[in-house]
Design a protein around this motif. Structure first.
Motif, PDB file in Angstrom:
ATOM      1  N   PHE A   1       0.772  -1.394   0.025  1.00  0.00           N
ATOM      2  CA  PHE A   1      -0.016   0.231  -0.019  1.00  0.00           C
ATOM      3  C   PHE A   1       0.777   1.278   0.086  1.00  0.00           C
ATOM      4  O   PHE A   1       0.410   2.251   0.591  1.00  0.00           O
ATOM      5  CB  PHE A   1      -1.097   0.022   1.091  1.00  0.00           C
ATOM      6  N   LEU A   2       2.142   1.218  -0.389  1.00  0.00           N
ATOM      7  CA  LEU A   2       2.668   2.355  -0.694  1.00  0.00           C
ATOM      8  C   LEU A   2       2.291   3.585  -1.276  1.00  0.00           C
ATOM      9  O   LEU A   2       2.412   4.622  -1.146  1.00  0.00           O
ATOM     10  CB  LEU A   2       4.367   1.923  -1.302  1.00  0.00           C
ATOM     11  N   ASN A   3       1.290   3.212  -2.527  1.00  0.00           N
ATOM     12  CA  ASN A   3       0.778   4.214  -3.282  1.00  0.00           C
ATOM     13  C   ASN A   3      -0.351   4.468  -2.701  1.00  0.00           C
ATOM     14  O   ASN A   3      -1.304   5.276  -3.665  1.00  0.00           O
ATOM     15  CB  ASN A   3       0.798   3.724  -4.689  1.00  0.00           C
ATOM     16  N   GLU A   4      -0.847   3.952  -1.699  1.00  0.00           N
ATOM     17  CA  GLU A   4      -2.319   4.342  -0.876  1.00  0.00           C
ATOM     18  C   GLU A   4      -2.098   4.938   0.352  1.00  0.00           C
ATOM     19  O   GLU A   4      -2.287   4.079   1.478  1.00  0.00           O
ATOM     20  CB  GLU A   4      -3.171   3.118  -1.019  1.00  0.00           C
ATOM     21  N   PRO A   5      -1.304   6.126   0.442  1.00  0.00           N
ATOM     22  CA  PRO A   5      -1.154   6.483   1.814  1.00  0.00           C
ATOM     23  C   PRO A   5      -2.168   6.585   2.969  1.00  0.00           C
ATOM     24  O   PRO A   5      -1.961   6.566   4.055  1.00  0.00           O
ATOM     25  CB  PRO A   5      -0.441   7.978   1.615  1.00  0.00           C
ATOM     26  N   ASP A   6      -3.616   6.868   2.473  1.00  0.00           N
ATOM     27  CA  ASP A   6      -4.535   6.979   3.562  1.00  0.00           C
ATOM     28  C   ASP A   6      -5.380   5.624   3.944  1.00  0.00           C
ATOM     29  O   ASP A   6      -6.069   5.632   4.512  1.00  0.00           O
ATOM     30  CB  ASP A   6      -5.571   7.939   2.799  1.00  0.00           C
ATOM     31  N   PHE A   7      -4.711   4.508   3.191  1.00  0.00           N
ATOM     32  CA  PHE A   7      -5.380   3.346   3.321  1.00  0.00           C
ATOM     33  C   PHE A   7      -5.357   2.934   4.852  1.00  0.00           C
ATOM     34  O   PHE A   7      -6.432   2.540   5.395  1.00  0.00           O
ATOM     35  CB  PHE A   7      -4.697   2.140   2.400  1.00  0.00           C
ATOM     36  N   PHE A   8      -4.308   3.001   5.293  1.00  0.00           N
ATOM     37  CA  PHE A   8      -4.275   2.541   7.069  1.00  0.00           C
ATOM     38  C   PHE A   8      -5.006   3.628   7.832  1.00  0.00           C
ATOM     39  O   PHE A   8      -5.436   3.230   8.886  1.00  0.00           O
ATOM     40  CB  PHE A   8      -2.826   2.325   7.363  1.00  0.00           C
ATOM     41  N   LEU A   9      -5.006   4.772   7.447  1.00  0.00           N
ATOM     42  CA  LEU A   9      -5.839   5.580   8.284  1.00  0.00           C
ATOM     43  C   LEU A   9      -7.248   5.257   8.273  1.00  0.00           C
ATOM     44  O   LEU A   9      -8.024   5.454   9.115  1.00  0.00           O
ATOM     45  CB  LEU A   9      -5.550   7.072   7.805  1.00  0.00           C
TER      46      LEU A   9
ATOM     47  N   LYS B   1       4.675   1.572 -13.842  1.00  0.00           N
ATOM     48  CA  LYS B   1       3.783   2.722 -14.221  1.00  0.00           C
ATOM     49  C   LYS B   1       2.787   2.804 -13.033  1.00  0.00           C
ATOM     50  O   LYS B   1       1.829   3.543 -12.912  1.00  0.00           O
ATOM     51  CB  LYS B   1       2.852   2.280 -15.476  1.00  0.00           C
ATOM     52  N   VAL B   2       2.945   1.935 -11.930  1.00  0.00           N
ATOM     53  CA  VAL B   2       2.038   2.206 -10.753  1.00  0.00           C
ATOM     54  C   VAL B   2       2.400   2.742  -9.468  1.00  0.00           C
ATOM     55  O   VAL B   2       1.893   3.634  -8.751  1.00  0.00           O
ATOM     56  CB  VAL B   2       1.787   0.518 -10.247  1.00  0.00           C
ATOM     57  N   LEU B   3       3.946   2.570  -9.438  1.00  0.00           N
ATOM     58  CA  LEU B   3       4.373   3.256  -8.112  1.00  0.00           C
ATOM     59  C   LEU B   3       5.482   4.628  -8.856  1.00  0.00           C
ATOM     60  O   LEU B   3       5.976   4.341  -9.979  1.00  0.00           O
ATOM     61  CB  LEU B   3       5.414   2.329  -7.608  1.00  0.00           C
TER      62      LEU B   3
END
Length: 313
Positions: free
Chosen positions: A94-102, A258-260
């Motif tokens: 989830f490196l590219n979804e910084p709000d996921f854990f919040l 192309k994702v990160l």
């Protein structure tokens, strides 16, 4: 055997489509929730059920294990370091979804506590590096980065098992002088002989070629009196060669280029390499199958936006 494992994993990724990392998060959460509950009972009472009936080092109820004479939490895996490695994949996915854990605070806390319960040196080191990296990415990095670095140093020097284990491993390497030992650093030094011997194609997985120059190791392997190999990365390179490892890393990079972002991609690969130094993860499907896994968020495509597994099947 490894080819079958890769095919199994790629089939699972295909079936789940873009939902693999979300399903992985949920599965590890529920396993960790059960495991923490049983682990706390074990710490308080010393009681650990064993459903396997095997006379080995583990008390196991399949979805949770604890090793005899140890308080570290192994979760559903064969040892705490392995559990830590699989848990560490979650923040990387989830490196590219910084709000996921919040958005998933309660579940993320359970997984973080599970990681701490492993008391794994590699896990602690890796999560420390991850937090420092996030701090440098933050808008408040001028404050957070020094704070996280300082905190990491305090944890390292004050948590005795981290400091003592590092000192012990360094002393062990010095004492062995290149001889075999299953401990992580010693195994790395031992494997360098075989890596330099056949750097490109490796020495194969057969014991007779893998440990050809060490008849004492071959004898212990035949008698099953040898410690397990503690460094998955050096073992893989010594067996399969640098070419295979470079292809493995290259495919991971290509799948996510192309994702990160470039920085996140380099960090992702660097952390995978670090984690591989722990257990023999490349004998198992998830790590073997990382070249097939894209970390693209579900809501990054119109077709998959906000859909569930059932709705998208």
């Amino acid at each position: 055997n490894n080819l079958i494992k890769m095919l199994v994993f790629s089939f699972v990724v295909f079936i789940l489509r873009g939902e693999f990392k979300y399903v992985y998060f949920e599965v590890l959460y529920y396993l960790s929730l059960i495991g923490l509950f049983l682990w706390i009972i074990f710490l308080m009472t010393g009681f650990a059920m064993d459903l396997t009936g095997k006379d080995d080092i583990n008390n196991s109820i399949i979805i949770w294990n604890v090793r005899n004479g140890e308080i570290r939490n192994s979760g559903p895996f064969w040892e705490p370091g392995a559990y830590g490695g699989y848990l560490l994949l979650i923040p990387l996915f989830f490196l590219n979804e910084p709000d996921f854990f919040l958005k998933n605070k309660r579940k993320s806390l359970v997984l973080f506590l599970a990681l701490l319960s492993t008391m794994s040196t590699t896990a602690y080191l890796s999560i420390g590096i991850y937090l420092v990296y996030l701090a440098f990415k933050s808008k408040l990095r001028i404050f957070l980065a020094p704070a996280f670095i300082f905190l990491s140093m305090i944890v390292f020097f004050e948590v005795s098992f981290l400091r003592d284990k590092l000192i012990y491993e360094i002393d062990r390497v010095t004492a062995l002088e290149g001889d075999y030992h299953g401990q992580r650093f010693a195994a790395l030094i031992f494997d360098l002989h075989y890596i330099f011997k056949h750097p490109l194609i490796g020495n194969g997985f057969l014991d007779t070629t893998r440990f050809m120059d060490h008849p004492d190791v071959l004898m212990k392997l035949r008698n099953q009196t040898i410690d397990g190999h503690g460094n998955g990365l050096s073992n893989f390179i010594a067996s399969m060669g640098l070419v295979s490892f470079i292809v493995y890393i290259g495919l991971i990079a290509k799948k996510n280029q192309k994702v990160l972002s470039r920085k996140d991609l380099c960090f992702y690969i660097g952390m995978i390499v670090l984690i591989l130094n722990g257990e023999q993860f490349l004998y198992y499907p998830i790590f073997l199958g990382l070249p097939f896994l894209s970390l693209k968020p579900l809501n990054s495509t119109d077709e998959k936006k906000n859909c569930s597994i059932i709705d998208c099947s």
